[in-house]
Write a protein that holds these residues in place. Structure first.
Motif, PDB file in Angstrom:
ATOM      1  N   SER A   1       0.938  -1.098  -0.102  1.00 62.25           N
ATOM      2  CA  SER A   1       0.167   0.129   0.041  1.00 62.25           C
ATOM      3  C   SER A   1       0.987   1.147  -0.050  1.00 62.25           C
ATOM      4  O   SER A   1       0.345   2.146  -0.627  1.00 62.25           O
ATOM      5  N   VAL A   2       1.935   1.401   0.602  1.00 61.13           N
ATOM      6  CA  VAL A   2       2.920   2.592   0.735  1.00 61.13           C
ATOM      7  C   VAL A   2       3.441   2.427  -0.612  1.00 61.13           C
ATOM      8  O   VAL A   2       3.297   3.739  -1.135  1.00 61.13           O
TER       9      VAL A   2
ATOM     10  N   SER B   1       2.426   1.537  -3.312  1.00 61.94           N
ATOM     11  CA  SER B   1       1.247   2.058  -4.553  1.00 61.94           C
ATOM     12  C   SER B   1       0.935   3.594  -4.247  1.00 61.94           C
ATOM     13  O   SER B   1       0.770   4.159  -5.344  1.00 61.94           O
ATOM     14  N   ARG B   2       0.730   4.028  -3.118  1.00 61.46           N
ATOM     15  CA  ARG B   2       0.585   5.385  -3.089  1.00 61.46           C
ATOM     16  C   ARG B   2       1.641   6.373  -3.668  1.00 61.46           C
ATOM     17  O   ARG B   2       1.369   7.379  -4.253  1.00 61.46           O
ATOM     18  N   GLN B   3       2.667   5.851  -3.293  1.00 65.54           N
ATOM     19  CA  GLN B   3       4.039   6.708  -3.665  1.00 65.54           C
ATOM     20  C   GLN B   3       4.211   6.697  -5.309  1.00 65.54           C
ATOM     21  O   GLN B   3       4.433   7.741  -5.868  1.00 65.54           O
TER      22      GLN B   3
ATOM     23  N   THR C   1       1.797   6.250  -7.225  1.00 65.21           N
ATOM     24  CA  THR C   1       0.789   7.266  -7.740  1.00 65.21           C
ATOM     25  C   THR C   1       1.319   8.554  -7.757  1.00 65.21           C
ATOM     26  O   THR C   1       0.838   9.149  -8.975  1.00 65.21           O
ATOM     27  N   THR C   2       1.802   8.933  -6.789  1.00 66.70           N
ATOM     28  CA  THR C   2       2.321  10.490  -6.871  1.00 66.70           C
ATOM     29  C   THR C   2       3.293  10.525  -7.942  1.00 66.70           C
ATOM     30  O   THR C   2       3.408  11.684  -8.651  1.00 66.70           O
TER      31      THR C   2
END
Length: 108
Positions: A50-51, A53-55, A57-58
Motif C-alpha cells: 500500500s505504501v 502503491s501510494r508513492q 501514484t504520486t
C-alpha cells in the motif's frame, strides 16, 4: 523580506516530488533498470504494497513513472519504469544533492 523564486543555492534545484525518502528510493531503484516488477521494488525499498502503491501514484501523476500491467503465465504482474522525464528529474535532483554536499564539505 521577499523570497526569491530561484536563488543560487543548489537546494532550489531539488525536486519536491522526488525528495521524499521513499519516493527517492523508488526512483533510485528504477533508475538502475529499464523496468522493474512491483514486488521487486517493494522488497528493495522495504515498504508495504500500500505504501509503494501510494508513492508510485504520486510519481505517476508527476509524469516520472510509467505503470504497466500484464501477466506472466496466469499470474497478474505490475511493472514500473522511469519515464524520460523521470530520468531527467532524478539526474537533476542527484546533481543538486551533490552540489549541496560539496558546498557544505568545508574544504576537505
Amino acid at each position: 523580506m521577499t523570497e526569491t523564486h530561484h536563488g543560487a543555492h543548489p537546494r532550489h534545484a531539488l525536486d519536491e516530488v522526488i525528495h521524499a525518502p521513499v519516493r527517492f528510493s523508488i526512483v533510485a531503484t528504477l533508475a538502475a533498470a529499464d523496468k522493474a516488477e512491483f514486488a521487486f521494488v517493494r522488497d528493495t525499498v522495504e515498504v508495504s504494497d500500500s505504501v509503494l502503491s501510494r508513492q508510485v501514484t504520486t510519481l505517476e501523476k508527476a509524469g516520472y513513472v510509467a505503470v504497466t500491467k500484464g501477466y506472466v503465465g496466469k499470474r497478474p504482474r505490475t511493472w514500473l519504469a522511469l519515464t524520460p522525464a523521470g530520468r531527467a528529474a532524478f539526474a537533476a535532483h542527484c546533481q543538486a544533492l551533490r552540489a549541496i554536499a560539496g558546498d557544505g564539505a568545508g574544504g576537505a
